[in-house]
Scaffold this motif. Structure first.
Motif, PDB file in Angstrom:
ATOM      1  N   ARG A 166      -4.123 -20.686  95.459  1.00  0.00           N
ATOM      2  CA  ARG A 166      -4.192 -19.347  96.044  1.00  0.00           C
ATOM      3  C   ARG A 166      -4.081 -18.292  94.966  1.00  0.00           C
ATOM      4  O   ARG A 166      -3.216 -18.385  94.095  1.00  0.00           O
TER       5      ARG A 166
ATOM      6  N   TYR B 246      -1.746  -7.878  94.281  1.00  0.00           N
ATOM      7  CA  TYR B 246      -0.845  -6.852  94.799  1.00  0.00           C
ATOM      8  C   TYR B 246      -1.446  -5.513  94.395  1.00  0.00           C
ATOM      9  O   TYR B 246      -1.458  -5.171  93.205  1.00  0.00           O
TER      10      TYR B 246
ATOM     11  N   ARG C 224      -1.200  -6.061  90.361  1.00  0.00           N
ATOM     12  CA  ARG C 224      -0.520  -7.284  89.896  1.00  0.00           C
ATOM     13  C   ARG C 224      -1.279  -8.495  90.424  1.00  0.00           C
ATOM     14  O   ARG C 224      -1.699  -8.510  91.597  1.00  0.00           O
TER      15      ARG C 224
ATOM     16  N   SER D  57      -1.396 -12.889  90.624  1.00  0.00           N
ATOM     17  CA  SER D  57      -0.747 -14.180  90.339  1.00  0.00           C
ATOM     18  C   SER D  57      -1.600 -15.303  90.930  1.00  0.00           C
ATOM     19  O   SER D  57      -2.362 -15.094  91.883  1.00  0.00           O
TER      20      SER D  57
END
Ligand SMILES: O=C(O)CCC(=O)C(=O)O
Ligand SMILES: [Fe+2]
Length: 505
Positions: A156, A160, A244, A246
């Motif tokens: 995944r 953000y 952001r 990840s």
């Protein structure tokens, strides 16, 4: 963030330094459930390129991103939503299954062969790292085998969408990961990941550390390990008004959904949490295979009604950590001097950390396993049972399955809540051991939600229940019985074994 004036940071594990770092790894798993790994074998260039490709995918128009769907609901595109207004993610479920990664890339119209190569190479490397981590955890616990074999893993990529106005707000809500473990490439520039300190409940900032990866243990790790591995609560805060990114690999769990604590991890006497970290301490804490277990005052065994309150510093510390206390062992002897009935009980105490059905499951499985083990050993010590290891496993599995059926139902979201109150759940297992027929009763009292198990034949609206459509009503009762699904605050658990009769061998 400081404990005794020292700023706490999550442990860092060097993946090239094993077995030397095995103890440190297990301590990080038991005390933190969150740590960084370095020298993990994923080339820095591949990590950087994957980040760039991920960004370009998450910058695609929303019409394309919504094409990202998976067979398992909720594992594809997560759009911005009310609960997480700045968070969105793309997902590929079961990335090791041939064809799944290609399907993911096709859904997002990724035609650039280089981008496809990067995602494929990164997924493969992360998957192998996940399997390697599984081996290291098993070794650290003194076990062998192939824990994650065939388990689906999800890739995944998270974005953000932070803005300067959002600084100080939450980008990713507080949660535990529901699977076994997560390996995360967090943002090198924009921090914000925070782990909850197991002891103090404080938020600890997991600061960026370029080139490293974060590992979070999830609920299944805590359940499977009988509480030795800690499922860390974490959230993502907005520290900076910058996007952001990840990238997570979730090692989820076995496909058939069945996962229980291995027998080696269900032990008596209960060891203290800090003594759980080395394989030697686990071996030494195991009950002697055929010896008797001394539960307390020997002379009490002669009395009609015996009550032995669990004691011992180790047991207390373990109970405190688990949020429960072993309350009583009550036994009753018949006229022939044999043990007729035995009840073991634990009741809720310590810190309240049970919030959702995953937590409830994580909370009760270790307690149930422990009680079952105590029960088995007491039966053995009473001379009434001589189980083979195979029988012992079967009995234990049966008991655990019955008691935890409720949690499985509620965990799968098949439960429709009708009301709340104090609920009582009881199950009976009849078995024959050592020439005697016995009945084991497991009961749980909880502040409960009164619920209807809404299976395939779910009762809809006012129809069916003995009304105009009487036949449908009977069907509803047969297939969706009213159950008491355990809610957020279990109060006590008891296992009781009674001898019903003796059979001729
Ligand atoms: O983005 C992060 O740093 C954490 C993400 C996370 O916790 C998750 O995907 O479960
Ligand atoms: Fe997470």
């Amino acid at each position: 963030m400081a404990k005794g004036g020292v700023v706490r940071t999550v442990p860092v594990i060097d993946m090239q330094d094993f077995p030397a770092q095995s103890g440190k790894l297990m301590e990080a798993c038991g005390e933190w459930g969150c740590f960084r790994i370095i020298n993990h074998g994923i080339p820095p260039a591949l990590m950087g390129e994957m980040k760039a490709v991920s960004r370009s995918l998450l910058d695609l128009p929303v019409e394309i991103k919504t094409r990202n769907s998976t067979l398992v609901q909720g594992k594809g595109y997560t759009p911005l939503n009310q609960a997480s207004p700045v968070f969105e993610a793309l997902g590929c479920y079961d990335l090791a299954e041939p064809g799944n990664l290609d399907q993911f890339l096709d859904q997002l119209c990724v035609s650039d062969p280089h981008q496809r190569e990067i995602i494929t190479a990164y997924s493969k490397a992360m998957y192998e790292l996940g399997m390697d981590m599984g081996h290291k955890l098993l070794q650290g616990l003194g076990l062998s085998g192939d824990l994650f074999n065939g388990w689906p893993c999800q890739l995944r990529i998270n974005k953000y969408n932070y803005t300067p106005e959002y600084v100080g707000s939450t980008g990713g809500l507080l949660h535990t990961d529901p699977g076994f473990l997560t390996i995360l490439q967090d943002d090198e520039i924009v921090g914000g990941l925070e782990a909850v300190d197991k002891d103090t409940g404080e938020y600890i900032s997991v600061e960026p550390m370029p080139g490293s990866l974060v590992v979070n243990l999830g609920d299944l790790a805590e359940i499977w390990s009988n509480g030795r591995l800690w499922s860390v609560k974490h959230r993502v805060q907005c520290y900076k008004g910058l996007i952001r990114l990840s990238i997570a690999l979730f090692v989820l769990g076995p496909k058939d959904g069945a996962l229980g604590a291995p027998e080696e991890l269900v032990m008596f006497p209960l060891p203290s949490p800090s003594s759980l970290i080395s394989p030697e301490s686990i071996q030494s804490a195991m009950p002697p295979p055929d010896g008797e277990i001394d539960f307390g005052r020997e002379e009490d065994e002669e009395e009609e009604e015996v009550e032995v309150v669990g004691s011992g510093e180790m047991k207390k510390r373990y109970a405190k950590q688990q949020g429960f206390a072993m309350a009583k062992r009550t036994s009753r002897k018949g006229k022939d001097g044999n043990l007729k009935n035995l009840t073991l009980q634990c009741s809720r105490g310590g810190k309240a950390r049970v919030q959702d059905s995953n937590d409830v499951l994580a909370y009760w499985l270790p307690n149930t396993s422990t009680l079952l083990l105590l029960l088995q050993h007491t039966l053995k010590a009473s001379g009434a049972a001589s189980l083979t290891p195979q029988q012992r496993r079967t009995t234990s599995a049966l008991g655990i399955s019955c008691v935890l059926l409720m949690f499985h139902i509620s965990g799968l979201g098949l439960v429709q809540v009708l009301g709340e109150g104090v609920g009582f759940f009881c199950c009976f297992v009849f078995m024959s051991t050592g020439g005697r027929w016995r009945c084991v009763v497991a009961s749980v009292v909880a502040e409960a939600k009164i619920a209807v198990a809404a299976g395939r034949r779910r009762w809809r609206g006012g129809k069916g229940r003995g009304g105009a459509d009487g036949g449908g009503g009977r069907r509803w009762w047969r297939r969706s019985p009213v159950v008491v699904a355990l809610g957020s605050r279990p109060l006590s658990l008891a296992l009781s074994s009674s001898i019903l009769g003796t059979k001729e061998e």
